[in-house]
Design an enzyme around this catalytic site. Structure first.
Site, PDB file in Angstrom:
ATOM      1  N   CYS A  90      -4.966   6.082  -4.667  1.00  0.00           N
ATOM      2  CA  CYS A  90      -4.304   4.788  -4.456  1.00  0.00           C
ATOM      3  C   CYS A  90      -2.821   4.986  -4.789  1.00  0.00           C
ATOM      4  O   CYS A  90      -2.472   5.308  -5.932  1.00  0.00           O
ATOM      5  CB  CYS A  90      -4.931   3.736  -5.370  1.00  0.00           C
ATOM      6  SG  CYS A  90      -4.052   2.164  -5.319  1.00  0.00           S
TER       7      CYS A  90
ATOM      8  N   CYS B 100       0.867  -1.171   0.000  1.00  0.00           N
ATOM      9  CA  CYS B 100       0.000   0.000   0.000  1.00  0.00           C
ATOM     10  C   CYS B 100       0.910   1.230   0.000  1.00  0.00           C
ATOM     11  O   CYS B 100       1.635   1.467   0.971  1.00  0.00           O
ATOM     12  CB  CYS B 100      -0.882  -0.014   1.249  1.00  0.00           C
ATOM     13  SG  CYS B 100      -1.896   1.446   1.345  1.00  0.00           S
TER      14      CYS B 100
HETATM   15  N1  LIG Z   1      -6.599  -2.325  -2.586  1.00  0.00           N
HETATM   16  C1  LIG Z   1      -5.238  -2.618  -2.890  1.00  0.00           C
HETATM   17  C2  LIG Z   1      -4.314  -2.440  -1.715  1.00  0.00           C
HETATM   18  C3  LIG Z   1      -4.241  -1.030  -1.181  1.00  0.00           C
HETATM   19  C4  LIG Z   1      -3.501  -0.069  -2.106  1.00  0.00           C
HETATM   20  C5  LIG Z   1      -3.389   1.300  -1.501  1.00  0.00           C
HETATM   21  N2  LIG Z   1      -4.570   2.049  -1.357  1.00  0.00           N
HETATM   22  C6  LIG Z   1      -2.231   2.123  -2.013  1.00  0.00           C
HETATM   23  O1  LIG Z   1      -2.170   3.312  -1.645  1.00  0.00           O
HETATM   24  O2  LIG Z   1      -1.337   1.608  -2.695  1.00  0.00           O
HETATM   25  C7  LIG Z   1      -5.111  -4.072  -3.389  1.00  0.00           C
HETATM   26  O3  LIG Z   1      -5.898  -4.944  -2.988  1.00  0.00           O
HETATM   27  O4  LIG Z   1      -4.207  -4.339  -4.201  1.00  0.00           O
END
Ligand SMILES: N[C@@H](CCC[C@H](N)C(=O)O)C(=O)O
Length: 323
Positions: free
Chosen positions: A225, A75
């Site tokens: 993200c 993350c």
């Molecule tokens: N939902 C993603 C994991 C989280 C990613 C995050 N929000 C970031 O900032 O990189 C997954 O399941 O791959």
């Protein structure tokens, strides 16, 4: 009483639980239940739970539990906040954090704005291989700028793992409706991405200036993200070299604010280097009895507001006024 934090990077919101402070660490099932509960019901919810554990080779280890209880490899936005936590705990500004796939180097960066602390984190490893992501589409081993009418008829798509799986499409304007629909389709049982995928649509605003919005696996729409913006920056450098200046950072705007990325592109793109730089904001401190965490019965939480969100909002206003 155990201290938890509520934090965000570009308003991608998380709770941080430092398991090393507990008398007995939560097991995987307890963590999953706690993540679902916190992300749904506590302090207007969040996008995930970041768990800090001890590490043999690094200052700490970060695990990422999505809002639906699934575990992700990495993350990017979360790693900045965990880096700040470890930096303040151990009084170090440059160190490594263990994640599921790699030990990543992180460092304190210049404040993003007055009283908005920032961190720079490595995003790695990179892979385009169908077995790593994983994906399946016709006889493709890699999906780079491919027309995939089954996804959407008028867009092209690139798939890259960093190491979370991402599907990226550059568009003249982001359609939330189409992004949401595609994100949902590819995150239920589907023939293309058996483990789901984070879907990002990106608009090129100018040289080294992007807007990116992501529908996240295990969460849904998020404000930002980090791995998604990093993967999109890499694809931007590879596919839109006429608008990419490798000497400078890329500004990546998102619904929660803005981060910077720095891409060092190599002739073998999987050997490229990605840095993600942005805010690491602590909004709330929570105190909970340890047994309530184990039992997932959060009845006596005491909450303190840090006041940092006001500074972050001023930063967001400043970028909105500039654009
Ligand atoms: N939902 C993603 C994991 C989280 C990613 C995050 N929000 C970031 O900032 O990189 C997954 O399941 O791959």
């Amino acid at each position: 009483m155990v201290k938890l934090l509520k934090v965000h990077g570009s308003e991608n919101k998380f709770f941080i639980l430092d398991q090393t402070l507990l008398e007995k660490a939560l097991n995987d099932e307890e963590l999953k239940r706690l993540a679902i509960n916190l992300c749904q019901d506590v302090l207007d919810g969040a996008d995930g739970l970041l768990v800090i554990d001890t590490s043999e080779n690094c200052l700490g280890k970060m695990r990422v539990i999505n809002a639906d209880g699934s575990e992700a490899k990495m993350c990017g936005n979360g790693l900045r906040t965990v880096s700040r936590y470890l930096c303040e705990k151990y009084h170090l500004e440059d160190f490594k954090v263990e994640t599921m796939s790699a030990d990543l180097s992180v460092s304190k960066a210049d404040d993003f704005y007055e009283n908005v602390p920032a961190f720079s984190v490595e995003i790695s490893p990179i892979s385009f291989q169908k077995d790593t992501l994983p994906f399946a589409y016709k006889d493709l081993d890699q999906m780079i700028d491919e027309h995939v009418p089954e996804f959407l008829p008028d867009q092209s798509f690139s798939a890259v793992a960093v190491p979370n799986p991402h599907l990226i499409s550059f568009v003249p304007e982001v359609s939330q409706l189409e992004l949401g629909d595609l994100g949902q389709r590819l995150n239920r049982k589907n023939p293309y991405f058996p483990e789901g995928v984070n879907v990002s649509f990106a608009q090129i605003l100018n040289t080294n200036k992007l807007f990116v919005q992501t529908y996240e696996r295990g969460v849904g729409f998020t404000n930002a993200c980090g791995t998604g913006m990093s993967a999109t920056s890499l694809m931007f450098a590879m596919l839109h070299s006429d608008q990419f200046d490798p000497e400078k950072d890329i500004e990546v705007y998102n619904p929660g604010g803005m981060v910077k990325t720095h891409i060092t592109l190599e002739s073998q793109p999987e050997n490229s280097q990605i840095r993600l730089i942005g805010n690491a904001t602590f909004t709330h401190e929570l105190e909970v009895p340890e047994d309530e965490l184990h039992q997932n019965k959060l009845q006596t939480i005491q909450v303190t507001i840090t006041g940092e969100e006001d500074n972050y909002r001023q930063f967001v206003n400043s970028i909105n006024n500039k654009n």
